[in-house]
Write a protein that holds these residues in place. Structure first.
Motif, PDB file in Angstrom:
ATOM      1  N   UNK A  40       0.745  -1.271  -0.089  1.00 27.17           N
ATOM      2  CA  UNK A  40       0.024  -0.040  -0.012  1.00 27.17           C
ATOM      3  C   UNK A  40       1.098   1.132   0.096  1.00 27.17           C
ATOM      4  N   UNK A 201     -19.568   1.728  18.456  1.00 26.58           N
ATOM      5  CA  UNK A 201     -18.772   2.168  17.220  1.00 26.58           C
ATOM      6  C   UNK A 201     -17.992   3.518  17.363  1.00 26.58           C
ATOM      7  N   UNK A 238      -7.636   1.627  15.463  1.00 26.21           N
ATOM      8  CA  UNK A 238      -8.706   0.758  15.061  1.00 26.21           C
ATOM      9  C   UNK A 238      -8.421  -0.361  14.149  1.00 26.21           C
ATOM     10  N   UNK A 241     -13.983  -3.262  13.001  1.00 26.27           N
ATOM     11  CA  UNK A 241     -15.409  -2.777  13.596  1.00 26.27           C
ATOM     12  C   UNK A 241     -16.456  -3.379  12.744  1.00 26.27           C
ATOM     13  N   UNK A 285      -3.307   4.736  13.008  1.00 26.82           N
ATOM     14  CA  UNK A 285      -4.147   4.051  12.079  1.00 26.82           C
ATOM     15  C   UNK A 285      -3.496   2.464  11.795  1.00 26.82           C
ATOM     16  N   UNK A 286      -4.429   1.807  11.287  1.00 26.29           N
ATOM     17  CA  UNK A 286      -3.961   0.382  10.907  1.00 26.29           C
ATOM     18  C   UNK A 286      -4.095   0.208   9.512  1.00 26.29           C
TER      19      UNK A 286
ATOM     20  N   UNK B 114     -17.013   9.875 -11.372  1.00 26.27           N
ATOM     21  CA  UNK B 114     -16.872   8.966 -10.651  1.00 26.27           C
ATOM     22  C   UNK B 114     -16.436   7.766 -11.421  1.00 26.27           C
TER      23      UNK B 114
ATOM     24  N   UNK C 215     -11.593   9.948   8.196  1.00 27.66           N
ATOM     25  CA  UNK C 215     -10.186   9.522   7.659  1.00 27.66           C
ATOM     26  C   UNK C 215      -8.969   9.437   8.849  1.00 27.66           C
ATOM     27  N   UNK C 216      -8.911  10.655   9.433  1.00 23.40           N
ATOM     28  CA  UNK C 216      -7.812  10.708  10.312  1.00 23.40           C
ATOM     29  C   UNK C 216      -7.678   9.897  11.466  1.00 23.40           C
ATOM     30  N   UNK C 218      -9.051   6.855  11.563  1.00 18.62           N
ATOM     31  CA  UNK C 218      -9.010   5.599  10.804  1.00 18.62           C
ATOM     32  C   UNK C 218     -10.053   4.408  11.389  1.00 18.62           C
ATOM     33  N   UNK C 219     -11.169   5.021  11.170  1.00 15.41           N
ATOM     34  CA  UNK C 219     -12.334   4.085  11.320  1.00 15.41           C
ATOM     35  C   UNK C 219     -12.473   3.119  10.081  1.00 15.41           C
ATOM     36  N   UNK C 220     -13.077   1.953  10.335  1.00 14.90           N
ATOM     37  CA  UNK C 220     -13.176   0.931   9.160  1.00 14.90           C
ATOM     38  C   UNK C 220     -14.806   0.810   8.618  1.00 14.90           C
ATOM     39  N   UNK C 221     -15.427   1.873   8.913  1.00 17.49           N
ATOM     40  CA  UNK C 221     -16.889   2.071   8.564  1.00 17.49           C
ATOM     41  C   UNK C 221     -17.303   3.532   8.721  1.00 17.49           C
ATOM     42  N   UNK C 222     -17.772   3.951   7.731  1.00 15.22           N
ATOM     43  CA  UNK C 222     -18.467   5.444   7.564  1.00 15.22           C
ATOM     44  C   UNK C 222     -19.852   5.185   7.519  1.00 15.22           C
ATOM     45  N   UNK C 245     -18.676  -0.121   4.500  1.00 18.60           N
ATOM     46  CA  UNK C 245     -17.293  -0.551   5.050  1.00 18.60           C
ATOM     47  C   UNK C 245     -16.100   0.235   4.163  1.00 18.60           C
ATOM     48  N   UNK C 248      -7.905   0.922   4.409  1.00 13.59           N
ATOM     49  CA  UNK C 248      -6.957   1.969   4.401  1.00 13.59           C
ATOM     50  C   UNK C 248      -6.636   2.451   2.908  1.00 13.59           C
ATOM     51  N   UNK C 249      -6.966   1.902   2.056  1.00  9.30           N
ATOM     52  CA  UNK C 249      -6.732   2.157   0.558  1.00  9.30           C
ATOM     53  C   UNK C 249      -7.657   3.313   0.363  1.00  9.30           C
ATOM     54  N   UNK C 254     -12.362   9.092  -1.687  1.00 11.77           N
ATOM     55  CA  UNK C 254     -12.957   8.039  -1.605  1.00 11.77           C
ATOM     56  C   UNK C 254     -14.117   7.742  -0.760  1.00 11.77           C
ATOM     57  N   UNK C 257     -16.753   9.939  -2.009  1.00  9.94           N
ATOM     58  CA  UNK C 257     -17.439   9.280  -2.940  1.00  9.94           C
ATOM     59  C   UNK C 257     -18.677   8.430  -2.444  1.00  9.94           C
TER      60      UNK C 257
END
Lengths: 290, 290, 290, 290
Positions: A40, A201, A238, A241, A285-286, B114, C215-216, C218-222, C245, C248-249, C254, C257
């Protein structure tokens, strides 16, 4: 393929040209067979993050020399790297309190070989309640009663037990005590990783009684969060989640019940990924190489 | 970074040692800067699948020579490979019928940038209904009425129009006609990709009226599936799927309504991934490098 | 059945015995045919919440007398109740800024008859950008430029326009201005409902730039949240939420979007439920009778 | 409130005016306090489906007379109705084979009081493997070896055991044998309900080895389905389904592992709903009053 020993190299460093080429050529030129690789490029912060895994069998560098050779390879990148042999057991301690769902779930998954090469060495609890259930699994259960007065002594005892059992990973499986900064720092300085499951969450509902908070706020979805533990409460990187939908018909007790399933699954996924060396951390972050 | 031209190489081939090393060294040794790379080793079938993307800027091989040099690099692997420059527009035709939600959604996303470097060249429909709505977007709308008798002629006309517009990708955006084997074969032989949205969670409810089928069966979740079109109905490689929960309170009309949101999103995701050259197919399946 | 006019009665009151019996007997004894009913007993707070919908056709009380008779029925319960005829149009104003996705999505859904008996009367914006796109729908677009100095005057103008158009529901469709307390209070006192879409999984990431915050962190779900607007920022009763979901990419772009799809769907679902009179509020929460 | 005894009445019948009124007035006029009620009108098929639950405490009809009085109330509706007292234990048998995850999960949930008023009376298995794990829970484990020759005798033995233990609900918790039509019919005729967990998103991948089928087909999402068992394989009324996302990186073993979490949760949810008398069946579908 699963049974063969592999070597996994994880690298985080400032991004520069040629890293993938150098890593993969090192393996190829030494006869290694790559079984998995994932890279990455974080263009925002200028980081390279990579994971590359190859078969030990057929690799021409002797096992005991690999670490030194990888060090020569990776040191110039001025980052941090780790090396893992898949046949090296990872010693895990689980800390719990009164609730059994997460700790029993992890013990069951360990029997089912879902947790990589984990070796669950000891269970610590500040309550005696779970002893008989855990005894069925034949793992030492150590009960250390805790109260406001003896917390510093108990934490010192916990530090020593982790040293005695030579623990790599501590899992807080609904361990309902806040770890002091000193405890977190000492565990981390000792080279141990601490993973916690928080029953919300995050960053929503930090702190105590998140299901009560969620019920009062009237959210339509609740979640659970597994994260690495750092000194700041509920603010570490994290790992995983997940969420579940709720409705106005759900009481706080329903949230607790639905949440237990989330907590089990999210914690187990996070721990598994860590034990398979698929998680890198940087910038709080992870990166999870699933 | 998004704006700079990149080159993407996709490769599927029998797995062997050294592929990642050779690909990445080729780029590094020619001054290339990798911006994204993703590799997959399918141990069950013995395949290597990879995608590697680098900046054209700074790459020492001249743009017009890259294809030949990549051919020399990849041919020995006895697989299939494709090369894509991110500044080359991809010509897209959308085929629709009476329903507007998918086609309007794609046109809107195209305006919102997009859909990568898509150039939506023409809209075909067997019904005139959507003409005025599509005219707002300034894209040619061609109505070709179809009935049982003239289907072969219409399909021939469709083939010719795709040739005339030099189309790369055909999107069946709720085009409610079954394509004949001859049509599919000709489009594919002409080098065109066809992507369809099916309004069920395939392989459940193949064929006509899937929402009616789902309602009758009493499922608790419905889905939508975007897939590449091959001669066999609804059996091509799946690119993307998603689902939504339903209950006994939902009528068939509710399923249709909820399904439209799924169809739009699933089709748009699949098309976007394809247009960004992130999808590889093999063994009637896809690898999606998200 | 969908086409026939129905009457919906919603009631929130302190719980007591006999409410369902009295409501349903009132309808039955007057020849009414119930088409939908849903009741909830909140035992924690001691509330009854109910919704009952019946056919106007065949009901023996004259349409113009129903309200008075329902008032006699419900007043003794010391709660609040509302009555709705399904053939009464609901006048909707959409407020937007520069982003088009939510407002266009609502206009499209309105054409597709997904928004109950909505009558979208006017679009307000503090920017001129969306005029041409909205003109395609034949709905008045009123541009009122806003800056720090003229905000009070603009808000007064907004209040007057809502009065002029006799608006029932105001939808903040990515309207990127914070409403003053005075504006919110006046709109509410005028009997208008205000629904907002917030681009995060509230209460996480309250306030500005939630995708950057997410983003900062680092959550895995928005997520996205549709809620009624009250004077306190982002703290009104939540109607609907949904999540997607991320990994990290995903860059901030993104997240933006992916978030747009969430925002559209969550706002549309919430508005639809409100327009179908399926949402009750109490204790700063909602009961949604889906 | 949870601890007080309640009475639940479930009714399915041809829709007609006055049912809600009659049911709720019967309760109110006899001093009953409704704690939960949910009604559904299936306009397509002309059915009324309802569930109404009230406190036994304060109800003026004596417990032993309630059934007769409810019979008088409901018989005219020409449907089917059932009556349930929440303090009556429901006798459950679990049938399993070699896999432990579902049966252990149910036993754990039963200890955690998540399964209503279930009384797990006996565990049957065609393999001896799980005996020691189940012995920890103090529930009889009966191993009946089965092969092609003795299947009819074993099924007869199973029928007799269910009679001996007076079982209400049989849970097929990964019981890897197909029940003969005679077995299903006899169990049903004896008044027993049979619930199965199928490891796919039905109706996709009916029959054997669904995870292998899913992997081969290249789906992006897998599921699990809990359903009532009828004579036709995997075709009974669906109670609950859920799904999880997979990718090309997942092998069949990964699907099995991810699927186990789904299977546990979906089966437990379905069983819980049934044990709380929240599931009605009609037209080979279910209405779930959540």
């Amino acid at each position: 393929m699963d049974k063969k020993t592999t070597v996994a190299l994880l690298l985080v460093c400032p991004d520069t040209n040629g890293i993938v080429s150098n890593l993969s050529s090192f393996i190829y030129n030494n006869g290694g067979c790559i079984v998995d690789s994932d890279f990455h490029n974080d263009h925002q912060h200028g980081f390279f993050l990579g994971r590359i895994e190859w078969l030990l069998e057929g690799f021409k560098i002797k096992r005991e020399d690999i670490k030194e050779r990888v060090s020569e390879l990776c040191t110039p990148y001025n980052g941090k790297w780790t090396l893992h042999f898949s046949d090296t057991p990872i010693k895990v301690a689980i800390w719990c309190s009164k609730q059994d769902h997460c700790v029993l779930d992890l013990l069951w998954r360990n029997q089912a070989k879902e947790l990589g090469n984990a070796e669950i060495s000891v269970i610590l609890s500040n309550h005696p309640d779970l002893k008989s259930k855990i005894d069925n699994f034949g793992i030492p259960f150590i009960h250390i009663p805790m109260n406001k007065e003896n917390k510093p002594e108990v934490e010192q005892k916990q530090i020593e037990l982790m040293r005695e059992y030579n623990i790599d990973v501590i899992v807080l499986a609904k361990y309902m005590q806040i770890l002091s900064d000193n405890l977190v720092d000492t565990l981390n300085n000792d080279g141990r990783t601490v993973i916690n499951i928080h029953h919300s969450f995050l960053p929503a509902f930090i702190g105590a009684k998140p299901y009560h908070q969620a019920h009062k706020r009237g959210v339509k979805i609740i979640g659970a969060t597994a994260h690495f533990v750092t000194a700041q409460l509920d603010a570490g990187p994290i790992i995983e989640q997940d969420v579940v939908r709720i409705s106005h018909r759900d009481t706080v007790n329903d949230l607790v019940r639905k949440g237990k399933d989330l907590e089990k699954i999210v914690l187990a996924r996070a721990l598994r990924l860590h034990l398979l060396h698929k998680v890198l951390t940087y910038e709080n972050k992870t990166v999870v190489f699933e």
